[in-house]
Scaffold this motif. Structure first.
Motif, mmCIF file in Angstrom:
data_model
loop_
_atom_site.group_PDB
_atom_site.id
_atom_site.type_symbol
_atom_site.label_atom_id
_atom_site.label_comp_id
_atom_site.label_asym_id
_atom_site.label_seq_id
_atom_site.Cartn_x
_atom_site.Cartn_y
_atom_site.Cartn_z
ATOM 1 N N LEU A 75 0.867 -1.337 -0.158
ATOM 2 C CA LEU A 75 0.053 -0.035 -0.128
ATOM 3 C C LEU A 75 0.821 1.173 -0.008
ATOM 4 N N TYR A 76 2.048 1.207 0.533
ATOM 5 C CA TYR A 76 3.060 2.229 0.633
ATOM 6 C C TYR A 76 3.723 2.496 -0.653
ATOM 7 N N GLY A 77 3.781 1.691 -1.573
ATOM 8 C CA GLY A 77 4.485 1.556 -2.906
ATOM 9 C C GLY A 77 5.607 0.892 -2.879
ATOM 10 N N PRO A 78 6.451 1.247 -3.882
ATOM 11 C CA PRO A 78 7.659 0.250 -4.118
ATOM 12 C C PRO A 78 8.766 0.328 -3.169
ATOM 13 N N GLN A 79 8.489 1.432 -2.208
ATOM 14 C CA GLN A 79 9.600 1.378 -1.175
ATOM 15 C C GLN A 79 9.468 0.210 -0.330
ATOM 16 N N ALA A 80 8.520 -0.730 -0.096
ATOM 17 C CA ALA A 80 8.463 -1.851 0.516
ATOM 18 C C ALA A 80 9.531 -2.816 0.037
ATOM 19 N N LEU A 81 9.555 -2.912 -1.213
ATOM 20 C CA LEU A 81 10.634 -3.702 -1.849
ATOM 21 C C LEU A 81 12.175 -3.397 -1.247
ATOM 22 N N LEU A 82 12.503 -2.219 -1.207
ATOM 23 C CA LEU A 82 13.633 -1.887 -0.671
ATOM 24 C C LEU A 82 13.885 -2.316 0.837
ATOM 25 N N TRP A 83 12.894 -2.258 1.712
ATOM 26 C CA TRP A 83 12.972 -2.657 2.992
ATOM 27 C C TRP A 83 13.050 -4.111 3.108
ATOM 28 N N VAL A 84 12.374 -4.856 2.297
ATOM 29 C CA VAL A 84 12.594 -6.335 2.212
ATOM 30 C C VAL A 84 14.071 -6.691 1.798
ATOM 31 N N VAL A 85 14.780 -6.121 1.090
ATOM 32 C CA VAL A 85 15.876 -6.582 0.561
ATOM 33 C C VAL A 85 16.980 -6.003 1.520
ATOM 34 N N ILE A 86 17.022 -4.718 1.939
ATOM 35 C CA ILE A 86 17.926 -4.224 2.964
ATOM 36 C C ILE A 86 17.765 -4.923 4.433
ATOM 37 N N GLY A 87 16.391 -4.924 4.848
ATOM 38 C CA GLY A 87 16.089 -5.596 6.016
ATOM 39 C C GLY A 87 16.360 -7.019 6.083
ATOM 40 N N SER A 88 16.350 -8.048 5.050
ATOM 41 C CA SER A 88 16.740 -9.284 5.234
ATOM 42 C C SER A 88 18.266 -9.488 5.242
ATOM 43 N N ILE A 89 18.868 -8.865 4.433
ATOM 44 C CA ILE A 89 20.420 -9.063 4.573
ATOM 45 C C ILE A 89 20.991 -8.354 5.807
ATOM 46 N N PHE A 90 20.756 -7.203 6.215
ATOM 47 C CA PHE A 90 21.381 -6.444 7.118
ATOM 48 C C PHE A 90 20.768 -6.529 8.601
ATOM 49 N N ALA A 91 19.504 -7.087 8.670
ATOM 50 C CA ALA A 91 18.670 -7.031 9.873
ATOM 51 C C ALA A 91 18.266 -8.324 10.195
ATOM 52 N N GLY A 92 17.330 -8.818 9.560
ATOM 53 C CA GLY A 92 16.587 -10.071 9.712
ATOM 54 C C GLY A 92 17.645 -11.258 9.712
ATOM 55 N N GLY A 93 18.391 -11.264 8.713
ATOM 56 C CA GLY A 93 19.373 -12.576 8.495
ATOM 57 C C GLY A 93 20.185 -12.447 9.684
ATOM 58 N N SER A 289 -3.965 0.780 -8.613
ATOM 59 C CA SER A 289 -3.846 1.640 -7.443
ATOM 60 C C SER A 289 -3.759 1.275 -6.237
ATOM 61 N N SER A 290 -3.084 1.973 -5.203
ATOM 62 C CA SER A 290 -3.131 1.592 -3.791
ATOM 63 C C SER A 290 -4.479 1.735 -3.450
ATOM 64 N N GLU A 291 -5.301 2.441 -3.871
ATOM 65 C CA GLU A 291 -6.723 2.432 -3.410
ATOM 66 C C GLU A 291 -7.421 1.377 -3.713
ATOM 67 N N ALA A 292 -7.238 0.695 -4.929
ATOM 68 C CA ALA A 292 -7.890 -0.535 -5.481
ATOM 69 C C ALA A 292 -7.400 -1.635 -4.649
ATOM 70 N N LEU A 293 -6.235 -1.762 -4.311
ATOM 71 C CA LEU A 293 -5.718 -2.831 -3.348
ATOM 72 C C LEU A 293 -6.141 -2.663 -1.895
ATOM 73 N N GLN A 294 -6.289 -1.477 -1.400
ATOM 74 C CA GLN A 294 -6.963 -1.196 0.078
ATOM 75 C C GLN A 294 -8.531 -1.605 -0.030
ATOM 76 N N ALA A 295 -9.223 -1.505 -1.066
ATOM 77 C CA ALA A 295 -10.703 -1.961 -1.349
ATOM 78 C C ALA A 295 -10.765 -3.291 -1.046
ATOM 79 N N VAL A 296 -9.973 -3.967 -1.772
ATOM 80 C CA VAL A 296 -10.139 -5.374 -1.476
ATOM 81 C C VAL A 296 -9.684 -6.001 -0.156
ATOM 82 N N ILE A 297 -8.638 -5.267 0.382
ATOM 83 C CA ILE A 297 -8.147 -5.560 1.939
ATOM 84 C C ILE A 297 -9.302 -5.380 2.762
ATOM 85 N N ALA A 298 -10.042 -4.201 2.710
ATOM 86 C CA ALA A 298 -11.126 -3.713 3.571
ATOM 87 C C ALA A 298 -12.225 -4.710 3.176
ATOM 88 N N SER A 299 -12.387 -5.478 2.383
ATOM 89 C CA SER A 299 -13.631 -6.448 2.030
ATOM 90 C C SER A 299 -13.421 -7.554 2.611
#
Length: 478
Positions: A75-93, A289-299
């Motif tokens: 829902l936040y956008g592609p920033q989530a991809l960066l957090w997955v990569v950076i987080g997995s390698i340097f924090a989660g791992g 759009s994130s609005e379309a994704l949010q609508a399905v989540i809300a359902s």
């Protein structure tokens, strides 16, 4: 497509580079006997082959988290991809490796005991409370989520399905780990791979343009929720999750050699990161759009997104198998969540678990409490899960930093993510309505002060431990 493949490639490269560095700094001892050799009991301490230990670890940690979390993160956008990569390698791992390997070195102790060994009795007690609370929430969430998905697939009553899942969890909690978990998880692993890569293949072969929007500057959340700190709380599994530290000791009790630690602990985190990448990509790509994704989540919660994406991309039969995989994933984490809770309580109250009567003594009241917790609102449970989950990850990282500092090793691989997660947790609880409800700007500044204070305290007091009879003055850990 190119950016997605680059993200996957960086994760894999991280395993072979940063993962090796973490392993070397820790200092494995291949000739040192692991707990499955020294404490074998036929119930929780059982010798298992490495491939099976890896699959169990992956399925333990890969519940609804690396699916629901990434969908919400999308829902936040592609920033989530960066957090997955950076987080997995340097924090989660790093988090997963040290929570597993420190447990190995401590004879298979659960994570509250490991943390208490390095941070003292107050931290031990806090970790006991947080761990039991977190695992109860995980177990309950991973009952309600699968039950709702199964209900949508079969039309069966949700409460009836909750009852059957509860029964399975109870049996899996008290039986020896190789009787159900050790036998079924490799099969479930195949289904996990089909589900994960089936969704990715469906996007590609159905002509979707992967990640059409790569504007990293804009926060596109439809509810205008702030990226900091909510993304780092919402998208935990797939980047860094304290829940993993409660699961790693299960496999620390079954792993044959310390040289397998990077494969089992760091490797499973990287694999989960790839799963998370696919679901973030699905969320950003499948919906306009994130609005379309949010609508399905809300359902119907993120499970409605899983249902729609799988059936659209893979057809009826393929969608059924994929959704079945999403049902099984949380169940394979829920059963071990309750198992971990049993072991933490057993260690806390010093109740030996070799006899089934002693296991029932803990399991029965545990499941009674879990039943009443399951009656609460799912959304409320998930919010409390997110914060307590990342508080746990923060304390495990600080424990790893203290361990490395005491050994005179490079502690920054754990210290930097520990400071980051301290700021995240502080900012969230200060400004969220389940916490203090402060102004975001004030809470963000306060969180930086708290994180800085934690770092200063660590650098002041964490020193290499001198051997008995040693000469000279110890140098600071920094």
């Amino acid at each position: 497509m190119a950016f997605f493949l680059a993200c996957v490639g960086v994760l894999i490269l991280g395993y072979f580079t940063y993962g090796v560095l973490v392993e070397r700094i820790f200092g494995i001892e291949p000739d040192r006997k692991t707990p499955c050799w020294t404490r074998e009991d036929g119930v929780d301490y059982i010798n298992m082959p490495t491939w099976k230990v890896f699959f169990i670890q992956l399925l333990d940690i890969a519940g609804l988290g690396p699916i629901f979390g990434p969908i919400l993160g999308a829902l936040y956008g592609p920033q989530a991809l960066l957090w997955v990569v950076i987080g997995s390698i340097f924090a989660g791992g790093v988090h997963d490796y040290f929570s597993g390997m420190l447990s190995v070195r401590k004879g298979g102790e659960s994570i509250p005991e490991v943390v208490g060994d390095f941070m003292g009795m107050p931290a031990r007690q806090v970790m006991r409370v947080f761990s039991v609370l977190l695992l109860l929430l995980v177990g309950v969430v991973f009952i309600l989520g699968p039950a709702k998905l199964l209900s949508s697939m079969t039309g069966l009553n949700v409460q009836l399905l909750v009852f059957f899942i509860f029964c399975y969890y109870f049996v899996a909690t008290i039986l020896p780990i190789d009787k159900i978990i050790g036998r079924l998880y490799p099969i479930f692993g195949v289904l996990l791979l089909f589900m994960t890569f089936g969704v990715l293949g469906g996007l590609v072969f159905n002509g979707y343009e992967l990640l059409p929007n790569l504007d990293f500057r804009a926060n596109v959340h439809p509810n205008d929720l702030p990226l900091w700190p909510l993304l780092f709380i919402t998208l935990s599994c797939g980047a860094i999750s304290g829940f993993h530290s409660t699961q790693s000791p299960l496999m620390a009790r079954c792993m044959r050699n310390e040289r397998d630690g990077r494969k089992v602990f760091y490797g499973a985190m990287i694999a989960e990161g790839i799963i998370a990448l696919i679901w973030v990509t699905a969320g950003v790509t499948f919906y306009e759009s994130s609005e379309a994704l949010q609508a399905v989540i809300a359902s119907g919660s993120p499970s409605a997104v899983v249902n729609e994406v799988c059936n659209t991309l893979l057809g009826t039969f393929g969608g059924f198998l994929a959704i079945l995989g999403v049902v099984i994933l949380p169940i394979t984490s829920g059963d071990t969540a309750f198992r971990s809770t049993r072991l933490i309580l057993a260690e806390t109250f010093r109740v030996d678990q070799a006899q089934i009567s002693k296991r029932l003594m803990i399991a029965i009241p545990l499941f009674v409490v879990a039943f009443f917790v399951s009656r609460a609102d799912f959304a409320v449970i998930w919010r409390y899960f997110g914060w307590s989950n990342q508080m746990l990850s923060m304390m495990v990282l600080w424990s790893a930093a203290i361990y490395l500092a005491q050994k005179g090793k490079i502690h920054w691989i754990a210290t930097v993510p520990a400071v980051f997660m301290t700021a995240v947790d502080a900012a969230f609880i200060l400004q969220d309505k389940i916490g203090f409800g402060l102004d975001p700007t004030l809470s963000n500044v306060a969180s930086l002060v708290i994180a800085g204070g934690a770092l200063a305290t660590f650098l002041r007091y964490a020193h290499p431990v001198q051997p008995m009879g040693g000469k000279g003055t110890a140098k600071g850990a920094a």
